[in-house]
Design a protein around this motif. Structure first.
Motif, PDB file in Angstrom:
ATOM      1  N   PHE A 194      57.335  22.755  80.618  1.00 18.51           N
ATOM      2  CA  PHE A 194      57.106  21.359  80.239  1.00 18.51           C
ATOM      3  C   PHE A 194      55.702  20.884  80.603  1.00 18.51           C
ATOM      4  N   GLY A 195      54.968  21.696  81.361  1.00 19.48           N
ATOM      5  CA  GLY A 195      53.629  21.319  81.771  1.00 19.48           C
ATOM      6  C   GLY A 195      53.386  21.642  83.227  1.00 19.48           C
ATOM      7  N   GLY A 196      52.169  21.345  83.680  1.00 17.70           N
ATOM      8  CA  GLY A 196      51.804  21.621  85.059  1.00 17.70           C
ATOM      9  C   GLY A 196      51.155  22.982  85.190  1.00 17.70           C
ATOM     10  N   PRO A 197      50.714  23.334  86.388  1.00 14.78           N
ATOM     11  CA  PRO A 197      50.871  22.567  87.625  1.00 14.78           C
ATOM     12  C   PRO A 197      49.871  21.414  87.725  1.00 14.78           C
ATOM     13  N   PHE A 198      50.109  20.555  88.765  1.00 20.07           N
ATOM     14  CA  PHE A 198      49.243  19.406  89.007  1.00 20.07           C
ATOM     15  C   PHE A 198      48.795  19.427  90.469  1.00 20.07           C
ATOM     16  N   PRO A 199      47.895  20.326  90.822  1.00 15.22           N
ATOM     17  CA  PRO A 199      47.512  20.469  92.230  1.00 15.22           C
ATOM     18  C   PRO A 199      46.830  19.239  92.814  1.00 15.22           C
ATOM     19  N   ASN A 200      46.157  18.463  91.999  1.00 11.42           N
ATOM     20  CA  ASN A 200      45.438  17.284  92.495  1.00 11.42           C
ATOM     21  C   ASN A 200      46.273  16.007  92.482  1.00 11.42           C
ATOM     22  N   GLY A 201      47.521  16.119  92.051  1.00 13.04           N
ATOM     23  CA  GLY A 201      48.403  14.958  92.008  1.00 13.04           C
ATOM     24  C   GLY A 201      49.190  14.902  90.713  1.00 13.04           C
ATOM     25  N   ILE A 202      50.418  14.439  90.790  1.00 14.16           N
ATOM     26  CA  ILE A 202      51.274  14.397  89.605  1.00 14.16           C
ATOM     27  C   ILE A 202      51.120  13.063  88.879  1.00 14.16           C
ATOM     28  N   PRO A 203      51.268  13.062  87.555  1.00 12.96           N
ATOM     29  CA  PRO A 203      51.365  11.782  86.848  1.00 12.96           C
ATOM     30  C   PRO A 203      52.738  11.169  87.163  1.00 12.96           C
ATOM     31  N   GLY A 233      62.767  -4.526  82.478  1.00 15.17           N
ATOM     32  CA  GLY A 233      61.403  -4.333  82.934  1.00 15.17           C
ATOM     33  C   GLY A 233      60.880  -2.932  82.699  1.00 15.17           C
ATOM     34  N   ARG A 234      59.590  -2.795  82.857  1.00 12.72           N
ATOM     35  CA  ARG A 234      58.899  -1.514  82.709  1.00 12.72           C
ATOM     36  C   ARG A 234      57.987  -1.311  83.910  1.00 12.72           C
ATOM     37  N   GLN A 235      58.125  -0.154  84.571  1.00 11.00           N
ATOM     38  CA  GLN A 235      57.249   0.213  85.679  1.00 11.00           C
ATOM     39  C   GLN A 235      56.316   1.327  85.222  1.00 11.00           C
ATOM     40  N   TRP A 236      54.996   1.040  85.267  1.00  4.82           N
ATOM     41  CA  TRP A 236      53.988   2.036  84.910  1.00  4.82           C
ATOM     42  C   TRP A 236      53.344   2.576  86.179  1.00  4.82           C
ATOM     43  N   PHE A 237      52.909   3.832  86.120  1.00  5.00           N
ATOM     44  CA  PHE A 237      52.219   4.451  87.245  1.00  5.00           C
ATOM     45  C   PHE A 237      51.002   5.231  86.780  1.00  5.00           C
ATOM     46  N   GLY A 238      50.068   5.379  87.716  1.00  2.00           N
ATOM     47  CA  GLY A 238      48.962   6.289  87.525  1.00  2.00           C
ATOM     48  C   GLY A 238      49.295   7.653  88.122  1.00  2.00           C
ATOM     49  N   THR A 239      48.278   8.377  88.556  1.00  8.63           N
ATOM     50  CA  THR A 239      48.440   9.725  89.108  1.00  8.63           C
ATOM     51  C   THR A 239      48.388   9.678  90.628  1.00  8.63           C
ATOM     52  N   SER A 240      49.294  10.401  91.273  1.00 10.91           N
ATOM     53  CA  SER A 240      49.345  10.428  92.729  1.00 10.91           C
ATOM     54  C   SER A 240      48.153  11.179  93.297  1.00 10.91           C
ATOM     55  N   ASP A 241      48.015  11.168  94.616  1.00 13.20           N
ATOM     56  CA  ASP A 241      46.999  12.015  95.249  1.00 13.20           C
ATOM     57  C   ASP A 241      47.559  13.425  95.437  1.00 13.20           C
ATOM     58  N   ALA A 242      46.744  14.298  95.978  1.00  9.00           N
ATOM     59  CA  ALA A 242      47.102  15.715  96.061  1.00  9.00           C
ATOM     60  C   ALA A 242      48.244  15.986  97.037  1.00  9.00           C
ATOM     61  N   PHE A 243      48.550  15.044  97.930  1.00  9.49           N
ATOM     62  CA  PHE A 243      49.669  15.243  98.853  1.00  9.49           C
ATOM     63  C   PHE A 243      50.949  15.532  98.067  1.00  9.49           C
ATOM     64  N   TYR A 244      51.109  14.857  96.934  1.00 10.42           N
ATOM     65  CA  TYR A 244      52.308  15.040  96.112  1.00 10.42           C
ATOM     66  C   TYR A 244      52.046  15.947  94.905  1.00 10.42           C
ATOM     67  N   GLY A 245      50.961  16.705  94.961  1.00 11.47           N
ATOM     68  CA  GLY A 245      50.647  17.617  93.871  1.00 11.47           C
ATOM     69  C   GLY A 245      51.603  18.801  93.809  1.00 11.47           C
ATOM     70  N   THR A 246      51.546  19.541  92.702  1.00 10.88           N
ATOM     71  CA  THR A 246      52.393  20.731  92.516  1.00 10.88           C
ATOM     72  C   THR A 246      51.517  21.954  92.248  1.00 10.88           C
ATOM     73  N   THR A 247      52.059  23.106  92.574  1.00 12.25           N
ATOM     74  CA  THR A 247      51.311  24.356  92.383  1.00 12.25           C
ATOM     75  C   THR A 247      52.028  25.313  91.441  1.00 12.25           C
ATOM     76  N   ILE A 248      53.130  24.896  90.870  1.00 10.14           N
ATOM     77  CA  ILE A 248      53.915  25.743  89.966  1.00 10.14           C
ATOM     78  C   ILE A 248      53.967  25.090  88.591  1.00 10.14           C
ATOM     79  N   GLY A 249      53.633  25.849  87.584  1.00  9.51           N
ATOM     80  CA  GLY A 249      53.712  25.360  86.224  1.00  9.51           C
ATOM     81  C   GLY A 249      55.090  25.592  85.629  1.00  9.51           C
TER      82      GLY A 249
END
Length: 348
Positions: free
Chosen positions: A252-261, A233-249
């Motif tokens: 490999f990428g980031g940061p994602f303050p508004n939510g992580i993919p 199987g394959r599980q796909w996801f969208g982007t989380s809300d800001a509760f799970y966001g990151t503030t450090i880049g």
């Protein structure tokens, strides 16, 4: 002459009656069993590790489960059902149980058995582990998650992962099982949630299954059955809300303050099962392609104490140099013993 004819006729009647009496009487066919529209399926089991799409729900510890499912058979090819089940879990937010409520319809058309419905996953008793109000990311109050039980400087003890109090969600699903013959069947499954695990991200899961059932005489007259089955199987996801966001880049990428993919991934399992009457012993291997770093970001694993620069990913930055990794999404062997009954079959 008339007397001779009369005697002959009488003899023929007597011998004919005797011969007819000697013929076997054909038994009447038993009446067809009455159609039973109502039925109830129920059962339970114990498993060495409760996995859901390749990810442990019990922190790689044993779990117990039970279910109860009333059914209404409209006819032999159409069934309506509702049900509830419960499983013991070990979630980061300290929820100790999963309670499922579901319902749907099962039409059968020839070799195609369909199953369409809604499934709700409830996780009562959770607590919020957040940033103690220092940032929007992990802010329990801002996301209506109640009191913050985070450990200074925030998050879960040791690794600092965030977890919402409420992880409940629902999915709509459609499944079809194709019975090729008495031994082979294949299946196709599709599940969709607008807010998977209350992460703020949509989730979509699709898989294909296959099952081979051994002939009933494989173990002689013992009554023991055997099957081999697997799923990819394959599980796909969208982007989380800001509760799970990151503030450090990271590199490999980031940061994602508004939510992580949230990390989409592949999962697969294969196993062998043995059946006897209402009992099933299933032995299975399961795995995913999630890295330990992305697994940590997805699960908010509260048990991990393993940190390494190799676990740093775009969505799991840690402190930018080193990060925690989780084995909750890795290879696992599972043993499950279950009992499954129906009222019409087992309680008559």
């Amino acid at each position: 002459m008339k007397l001779m004819v009369s005697l002959a006729a009488t003899f023929a009647m007597l011998t004919g009656s005797a011969m007819a009496a000697d013929l076997p009487v054909k038994a009447k066919a038993p009446p067809a069993p009455a159609f039973e529209p109502w039925d109830v399926a129920f059962g339970g089991g114990i498993v060495s590790d409760y996995l859901f799409r390749g990810v442990t729900q019990s922190a790689h510890k044993p779990s117990v489960a039970a279910y109860f499912e009333p059914r209404f058979n409209v006819n032999k090819d159409l069934q309506l059902y509702v049900g509830t089940s419960a499983e013991s879990i070990s979630f980061p937010n300290r929820a100790a149980a999963e309670v499922d409520i579901y319902g749907g319809i099962r039409p059968t058309v020839g070799m195609f058995a369909f199953d369409l419905g809604l499934w709700g996953y409830l996780y009562p008793g959770g607590q919020c582990f957040g940033s103690l109000g220092t940032t929007l990311q992990g802010n329990c109050a801002a996301f209506d998650q109640g009191l913050d039980f985070g450990t200074p400087p925030g998050g879960l003890p040791i690794n600092g992962n965030f977890a919402k109090k409420n992880a409940s969600f629902y999915e709509a699903y459609g499944k079809v099982t194709i019975t090729v013959n008495d031994q082979w069947s294949v299946g196709f499954n599709e599940y969709y949630s607008p807010n998977f695990l209350n992460l703020g991200a949509w989730g979509d899961y699709a898989s294909v299954t296959a099952k081979w059932t051994a002939p009933s005489t494989t173990f002689g007259s013992s009554g023991v059955g055997l099957y081999v089955s697997g799923e990819f199987g394959r599980q796909w996801f969208g982007t989380s809300d800001a509760f799970y966001g990151t503030t450090i880049g990271t590199a490999f990428g980031g940061p994602f303050p508004n939510g992580i993919p949230e990390p989409s991934y592949y999962t697969w399992n294969i196993g062998v099962g043995f059946t006897y009457k209402v009992f099933t012993l299933d032995l299975r291997y399961s795995d995913t392609n999630l890295s330990k770093g992305n697994c940590n970001a997805f699960t908010s694993d509260y048990t991990t104490t393993s940190s390494s620069p190799g676990f740093v990913t775009a969505i799991n930055p840690g402190n930018g140099i080193t990060a925690f990794g989780s084995n909750w999404c890795g290879a696992a062997g599972i043993a499950r013993l279950s009992a499954d009954l129906t009222a019409m079959t087992n309680l008559k």
